[in-house]
Enzyme design. Structure first.
Site, PDB file in Angstrom:
ATOM      1  N   HIS A 168      41.389 -17.503  23.395  1.00  0.00           N
ATOM      2  CA  HIS A 168      41.231 -16.577  22.268  1.00  0.00           C
ATOM      3  C   HIS A 168      39.757 -16.512  21.891  1.00  0.00           C
ATOM      4  CE1 HIS A 168      42.326 -14.211  18.833  1.00  0.00           C
ATOM      5  NE2 HIS A 168      41.830 -15.101  17.988  1.00  0.00           N
ATOM      6  N   CYS A 219      41.070  -9.383  21.868  1.00  0.00           N
ATOM      7  CA  CYS A 219      40.283 -10.137  20.888  1.00  0.00           C
ATOM      8  C   CYS A 219      38.809 -10.196  21.298  1.00  0.00           C
ATOM      9  CB  CYS A 219      40.855 -11.540  20.706  1.00  0.00           C
ATOM     10  SG  CYS A 219      41.094 -12.452  22.247  1.00  0.00           S
TER      11      CYS A 219
END
Length: 1046
Positions: A351, A98
């Site tokens: 994340h 990510c």
């Protein structure tokens, strides 16, 4: 409909008044529940398994209601994978990529960078044959193709695995995002510098590169020196600051060079106090501000995240920070164009997402891998991202932000673009995809459209097939109910459910499991089957096949008659039990019969089990009746298997144990025989088994002989038994020049026999060969016996040896001799053994001992924490849960039962005891157990480690490093590795990379731990637990040796 149990009782209620020989067809139909009324839809929430006529709740609702086309397939709508109008394309997260996706989206929205990449020469793409898939090679080619797809692809998201693979990234390991940004731009700069087009060679510098210099001024002479440097981002410390202005101010503030850090002045030719600061000269069009959220924690030795709120403006004026007149001639006002967010509290997990401003429309978008979300009102919204960090222990309230400002605790990079004057020229914001790249994009779009069409066709075929089956099932289901007076058949309920469940393949009808021993339908299987009309059964068998078919002729009269007999006996059993209980209490008169007390206590249960077995004889076709053999029921070994077998001896006669049997009257025995016709019968005059009586007498005689033998041996070896007046090697010779040696195991076994002669086997031989090597030589020296090897042997006086030689079989005498010699220089003493010592096996034995101490696995060591006054923590107080005390060790052990093994010895096939050896190929390399230690006089003492308070045991291996041990200690004592001072036997352990074996740490070692200082916040060590292996860099084109990082 009534519950299944009630239906079962109702089906057999008639047996109370009907005998087995009077059964008629109406009774058989009642047992098979043929006449039960069928349930109507809506009256049953689920199917009535006890009613064969209930066809509700078997899965028919999915076919009788309105048609739901989605129920006929499991294929998602391919249009859900299509890119929405007027939005951007996402990137697939390949596991832990990510952070890569966020940077790719930010760089894609840099129009100048995208335009320049499109202009790069790419002969492979220009000459590509569209009949095959295009595979980029260089980093530049990958970015070109990726940006073209992001711009004009019809897909909702695309796969960046080609670029990730070319960079050499581990998709399962999350890297340092800030370091990745630096290294990737460096790699891209190196790649573009080799382009033939001069306008492309300096694109990275033109977009991202600024200039500053490190200016140092000597306090003594006032001379200043400047070291110019370039930057691609400004790394700003956020600790202790509230906004970007404070961070930039600290970045440029003056630093004093004093003490050991003084500056060497070229003018003064000596070290002088000085000041150093950074002077900004020029700023790039795209200004990257790295917020240093991930910092090194000295206490844990790893990175941690700073969850500090930082305020930043939508418009940033950098003019005040430029030196001299630079701010006058350069554009210094920047607009916020991107914010990169890290969601999570740890530096090693979490994340990454990106908020990016569209340069053409001014709209803000949130890029979260495959998902793209447009912000309302052309405003940046960070509220949701800030909620992720609410699990942080030390919560701080979010500060209020003024208009035009934003505040974040998770932003780790801010991207500002220089403010441009509004222009009507659309070419500045429009970036066209070159024709050679658009051709590749069109090829990918064509493949995507083909896939969408293929998925749509598959959905349509599944729907058409489902509709056809829907009509078929609906038609057949209407024919299933069997009406009164019509012919019928039985179909398994499970098969009907699977037939109505479209998700499983329909197999042929199998009724074989429903048959009784007579080949007909078992009455117990009625609840698992359904009665359907003959017409419906005919259609089902024609389409799916199977068998055997069960119609009205398959109702089993034999099974119904047997069940009737058993149920009637069951009802009678309770009355008979009361009658037998009363008869047993009466005084016995006349002839009696022997019955086992255990059988008499449980005869009702045994009778019930026999009746149950008869009732389910088709399920237990191999069962045997009482009196003939064991039941097939799962009965515990202690429980009675057959009636009266508890008074049958192993020879088949009457047991000699009168306490286990009872005399009952002939009336009681007659009643019991009705239930157990094959039970063993013993009259009152039956003689007990003569063989058992003979064996009992022999056992008593043997016990008497053992007691006499034990008493005789004890009297002859009284000191050896009580461990009194034992030889001591350090005081020897004590009136004799010869001592004899036997295995300590022999003495232990002999003492067990003397203590309990009736429970232990007598000792017949002395196995001295286990103390010898394969060559017949002795394994121990006089010195080794003094230093600990005496734990394996017992020393005997000559008179004791004479007794042992007479009482027991000795395979090999072993003796220790003492010789005194007088010389002019004095007297000397020599010690020898018979047999002589085998030096070759002795050396191998010692080598194996040392090897075992260096190559252990899963051994226990002890960590003892030292307090400030240099003493062990409460050294004199053992823990209550530690090993047993010496007092307990000195107590007489309970003799082991027959067959129980000594831990230091194993039983060979010939019955002799052998000392356990290691797995080495050389038998002489015996690994000597050290579970017990014998004092020099032969008295055994405990050597088990007595754990103290403040001490903890750890499981380690010899090949484990000291660093790994420190991590274990950190978990056990909450002391960081940097604060641990370890030592063993006064020697400090400092080499973290050395193995425990090389440092001299052996099993049962005690390592002292001294902590430098306590750690205030143990929560800071959370990140350490998450680290499993060091991060690796990525490998790109022309990046060998340059881009490896931690």
């Amino acid at each position: 409909m009534a519950p299944r149990v009630q239906l079962e009782k109702a089906a057999w209620r008639w047996v109370e008044t009907v005998k087995p020989e009077d059964i008629k067809l109406e009774h058989i139909e009642l047992a098979y529940r043929i006449r039960l009324p069928a349930c109507k839809r809506g009256t049953c929430r689920r199917n009535c398994k006890g009613n064969p006529n209930c066809l509700v709740g078997i899965g028919e609702h999915a076919w009788l209601g309105e048609i739901d086309e989605n129920a006929f397939h499991n294929i998602d709508d391919p249009n859900s994978e299509r890119r929405d109008k007027n939005t951007f394309v996402g990137l697939t997260n390949l596991g832990a990529t990510c952070y890569v996706n966020t940077f790719l989206q930010v760089w894609f929205h840099n129009l100048e960078l995208r335009r320049s990449l499109y202009q790069c020469h790419n002969s492979r793409a220009q000459e590509h044959n569209i009949k095959s898939d295009y595979e980029p090679q260089s980093i530049c080619e990958h970015l070109q193709y990726l940006f073209a797809l992001l711009q004009n692809s019809n897909r909702k998201y695309i796969d960046p695995s080609g670029l990730v693979k070319a960079l050499g990234l581990d998709t399962g390991q999350q890297q340092d995002a800030q370091e990745f940004s630096k290294l990737f731009l460096s790699l891209l700069e190196d790649t573009l510098s080799k382009q033939k087009n001069p306008s492309l060679q300096n694109v990275i510098q033109q977009q991202f590169c600024g200039q500053f210099s490190y200016v140092t001024m000597c306090n003594q002479c006032g001379r200043s020196s400047a070291l110019p440097s370039r930057f691609y981002e400004l790394e700003l410390n956020i600790q202790g600051h509230k906004n970007i202005t404070e961070c930039v101010t600290e970045f440029l503030k003056e630093e004093k060079l004093e003490g050991d850090n003084r500056y060497f002045c070229e003018c003064c030719q000596s070290k002088q106090n000085a000041t150093r600061r950074i002077r900004l000269h020029s700023l790039p069009p795209t200004l990257n501000l790295q917020l240093m959220r991930f910092v090194f924690d000295r206490q844990t030795g790893h990175k941690k995240k700073l969850n500090t709120f930082i305020s930043f403006p939508e418009q940033l004026d950098m003019g005040p920070f430029l030196e001299g007149k630079q701010g006058i001639y350069q554009k210094c006002v920047y607009e916020l164009s991107a914010v990169l967010i890290h969601r999570g509290i740890s530096a090693y997990s979490g994340h990454y997402i990106a908020h990016v401003k569209d340069a053409r429309t001014g709209d803000w978008y949130k890029f979260n891998d495959e998902e793209i979300e447009k912000m309302e009102g052309k405003k940046l919204q960070l509220g949701i991202e800030e909620d992720i960090a609410e699990t942080v222990k030390s919560q701080t309230r979010k500060p209020k932000c003024s208009k035009g400002y934003h505040c974040s605790r998770n932003a780790y990079m801010l991207v500002y673009k220089v403010q441009e004057e509004e222009s009507l020229d659309p070419s500045r914001t429009n970036v066209e995809v070159p024709a050679f790249l658009q051709r590749l994009v069109d090829q990918d779009n064509h493949k995507f459209e083909e896939w969408c069409n293929e998925m749509a066709d598959m959905r349509k075929q599944s729907v058409d097939k489902g509709k056809a089956k829907h009509e078929e099932v609906k038609e057949l289901y209407e024919l299933l109910p069997a009406r009164d007076g019509e012919q019928y058949e039985f179909i398994p309920l499970d098969w009907l459910k699977k037939w109505l469940d479209d998700s499983t393949a329909t197999k042929e009808i199998d009724c074989s499991l429903f048959l009784c021993s007579h080949g007909k339908l078992h009455p117990d299987k009625v609840g698992d089957s359904k009665r359907v009309s003959l017409q419906a059964a005919q259609l089902l068998y024609e389409r799916y096949g199977g068998g055997p078919r069960l119609d009205a002729s398959s109702l089993c009269r034999e099974c119904v008659g047997q069940r009737c007999r058993v149920l009637r006996l069951k009802n009678q059993l309770n009355e008979d039990f009361k009658e037998v209980s009363n008869l047993v209490k009466r005084t016995l008169s006349g002839e009696g019969y022997w019955v086992g007390k255990a059988s008499l206590r449980s005869w009702r249960q045994l009778a019930l089990e026999q009746l149950e077995e008869d009732e389910h004889e088709t399920k237990h076709s191999n069962g045997q009746t009482n009196g003939q053999g064991p039941h097939t029921n799962n009965i515990k070994e202690e429980e009675m298997k057959t009636f009266n077998e508890d008074i049958v001896c192993s020879h088949g006669g009457l047991s000699i144990l009168e306490t286990e049997r009872k005399l009952v009257s002939s009336d009681v025995w007659t009643k019991l025989r009705e239930y157990f016709p094959k039970a063993p019968e013993f009259t009152e005059n039956q003689e007990p088994c003569q063989q058992c009586l003979t064996l009992e007498q022999e056992e008593k005689d043997n016990e008497a002989v053992s007691k006499m033998m034990a008493l005789d041996q004890k009297n002859q070896l009284l000191n050896l038994f009580h461990e009194k007046n034992r030889p001591t090697l350090t005081k020897w010779p004590q009136g004799t020049d010869v001592l004899y040696i036997v295995p300590l195991f022999f003495v232990d076994e002999w003492r067990k026999f003397i203590r309990r002669p009736t429970k232990s086997s007598p000792v017949s031989n002395v196995g001295n060969t286990l103390l010898l090597c394969p060559h017949g030589g002795f394994m121990f020296t006089y010195d080794s016996l003094i230093n600990g090897d005496a734990q394996h042997v017992a020393l005997l006086w000559p008179n004791e040896w004479d007794v042992i030689s007479r009482l027991f079989i000795v395979d090999q005498p072993i003796s220790l001799h003492c010789f005194r010699q007088t010389t002019p220089t004095g007297s000397t003493t020599q010690y020898t053994t018979q047999p002589d010592l085998c030096w070759e096996c002795r050396e191998s034995f010692l080598f194996q001992q040392q090897r075992d101490l260096r190559e252990y696995t899963q051994a226990t060591i002890y960590i003892r924490k030292v307090i400030e006054d240099k003493r062990m923590v409460k050294e004199a107080a053992p823990e209550l849960n530690a090993s047993s005390s010496e007092a307990e060790e000195d107590k007489d052990e309970h003799p082991k039962m027959d067959g129980e093994k000594d831990p230091d010895f194993s039983q060979s096939q010939d019955g002799a005891k052998r000392l356990k050896l290691s797995d080495s190929s050389t038998p002489s390399t015996a690994a000597v157990p050290v579970t017990n230690v014998t004092k020099l006089g032969g008295i055994r003492r405990s050597t088990r480690h007595r754990k103290l308070r403040g001490e903890k045991a750890l499981i380690v291996s010899a090949n484990q490093t000291l660093k790994e041990l420190k991590i274990q200690i950190m978990h056990a004592f909450s002391v960081a590795p940097f604060d641990q001072n370890l030592s063993i036997d006064g020697k400090s352990l400092t080499d973290d990379l050395a193995t425990l074996g090389s440092l001299g740490v052996i099993p049962e070692s005690i390592i002292c731990l001294k902590a430098d200082e306590p750690i205030a916040d143990y929560a800071a060590m959370d990140d350490v637990y998450q680290v499993r292996m060091p991060e690796e860099g990525f490998k790109g084109e022309h990046s060998t040796g340059l881009l490896q990082y931690l």
